[in-house]
Scaffold this motif. Structure first.
Motif, PDB file in Angstrom:
ATOM      1  N   ASP A 167       0.839  -1.205   0.000  1.00  0.00           N
ATOM      2  CA  ASP A 167       0.000   0.000   0.000  1.00  0.00           C
ATOM      3  C   ASP A 167       0.872   1.253   0.000  1.00  0.00           C
ATOM      4  O   ASP A 167       0.454   2.318   0.438  1.00  0.00           O
ATOM      5  CB  ASP A 167      -0.929   0.002   1.214  1.00  0.00           C
ATOM      6  N   GLY A 181      -5.968   6.227   1.016  1.00  0.00           N
ATOM      7  CA  GLY A 181      -6.302   4.815   0.862  1.00  0.00           C
ATOM      8  C   GLY A 181      -6.193   4.283  -0.549  1.00  0.00           C
ATOM      9  O   GLY A 181      -6.502   3.120  -0.794  1.00  0.00           O
ATOM     10  N   SER A 182      -5.751   5.125  -1.486  1.00  0.00           N
ATOM     11  CA  SER A 182      -5.661   4.670  -2.876  1.00  0.00           C
ATOM     12  C   SER A 182      -4.330   3.960  -3.118  1.00  0.00           C
ATOM     13  O   SER A 182      -3.329   4.240  -2.475  1.00  0.00           O
ATOM     14  CB  SER A 182      -5.804   5.853  -3.839  1.00  0.00           C
ATOM     15  N   ASN A 183      -4.345   3.069  -4.095  1.00  0.00           N
ATOM     16  CA  ASN A 183      -3.147   2.296  -4.400  1.00  0.00           C
ATOM     17  C   ASN A 183      -3.317   1.683  -5.782  1.00  0.00           C
ATOM     18  O   ASN A 183      -4.399   1.741  -6.380  1.00  0.00           O
ATOM     19  CB  ASN A 183      -2.931   1.207  -3.342  1.00  0.00           C
ATOM     20  N   GLY A 189      -7.039  -0.604  -3.212  1.00  0.00           N
ATOM     21  CA  GLY A 189      -7.452   0.229  -2.086  1.00  0.00           C
ATOM     22  C   GLY A 189      -8.745   0.962  -2.429  1.00  0.00           C
ATOM     23  O   GLY A 189      -9.704   0.353  -2.917  1.00  0.00           O
ATOM     24  N   SER A 190      -8.778   2.262  -2.224  1.00  0.00           N
ATOM     25  CA  SER A 190      -9.983   3.039  -2.520  1.00  0.00           C
ATOM     26  C   SER A 190     -10.241   3.164  -4.018  1.00  0.00           C
ATOM     27  O   SER A 190     -11.324   3.592  -4.431  1.00  0.00           O
ATOM     28  CB  SER A 190      -9.869   4.435  -1.908  1.00  0.00           C
TER      29      SER A 190
END
Length: 230
Positions: A57, A70-72, A110-111
């Motif tokens: 992450d 939270g993005s990945n 993630g998000s």
């Protein structure tokens, strides 16, 4: 008695030179030196190579320049053929150039998991390592190495709702360990493991939104193949 001694002395004076002359005429057996085997510094290997980017992450994703919590992203594993060429400066020290190319799909995680596939790219990661080879036995030759990598990303194609997908070329650092199991003086089997620290930048458009990420790939490269020593 004096006559016997005189006769013996005269005989030895005549016979000794004659025997020596005959011995000199006998054929002599010349010593044959064993042929010297020339040492060739080149070695090649052909491997089946598994390329396994790190799933973490730690990739940083920005939407229009703003970080998305939270993005990945994630990238797929691949298995491809690979060729490497080694040159030995000494019996223990060598350099190795690794050549191979692999396709990878890039997905949101993630998000961003809901966006699915972002794009697809091919990478060509030529890697040059300096190695030290150990002579564990006559047939088992382990080695370690360290070097540099320059990964070229090409044939970039966007997927799904994304457009303009591109991954920039990047430098990396490589560590390596492996072993050759020699069957004879030319042929052997090889197992090789490399770790690359690779952090390229990728970008794409999602509608009017500009997406940019610093991808932490850091792949493991695990190869099994055949060695040929010239």
């Amino acid at each position: 008695m004096k006559r016997l001694l005189l006769t013996t002395l005269l005989a030895s004076t005549v016979l000794v030179p004659a025997i020596s002359a005959n011995a000199a005429d006998l054929p002599r057996r010349e010593r044959v030196e064993a042929p010297i085997e020339l040492w060739n510094p080149w070695m090649i290997r052909v491997r089946a190579l598994g390329v396994m980017p790190q799933k973490s992450d730690k990739s940083r994703v920005k939407l229009d320049g703003v970080g998305e919590p939270g993005s990945n992203i994630s990238t797929t594993y691949t298995v491809v053929p690979e060729l490497d060429i080694s040159y030995f400066f000494t019996k223990n020290i060598a350099v190795e150039l690794i050549l191979g190319t692999t396709p990878h799909s890039v997905k949101g995680a993630g998000s961003l998991a809901g966006v699915g596939r972002i794009g697809r790219t091919w990478l060509l990661p030529p890697t040059l390592t300096l190695q030290y080879h150990f002579n564990l036995t006559d047939n088992i030759k382990p080695y370690v190495g360290a070097g540099v990598n320059y990964t070229i990303f090409y044939n970039n194609k966007s997927r799904g709702d994304f457009t303009g997908f591109k991954v920039n070329n990047a430098f990396g650092v490589a560590l390596q360990a492996g072993v050759d199991f020699m069957i004879d003086k030319h042929w052997g089997l090889n197992v090789d493991v490399k770790k690359l620290w690779l952090r390229p930048t990728a970008k794409a458009w999602l509608g009017d939104t500009f997406v940019k990420t610093k991808a932490k790939l850091d792949p493991w490269l695990i190869g099994v193949g055949v060695t040929y020593k010239f």
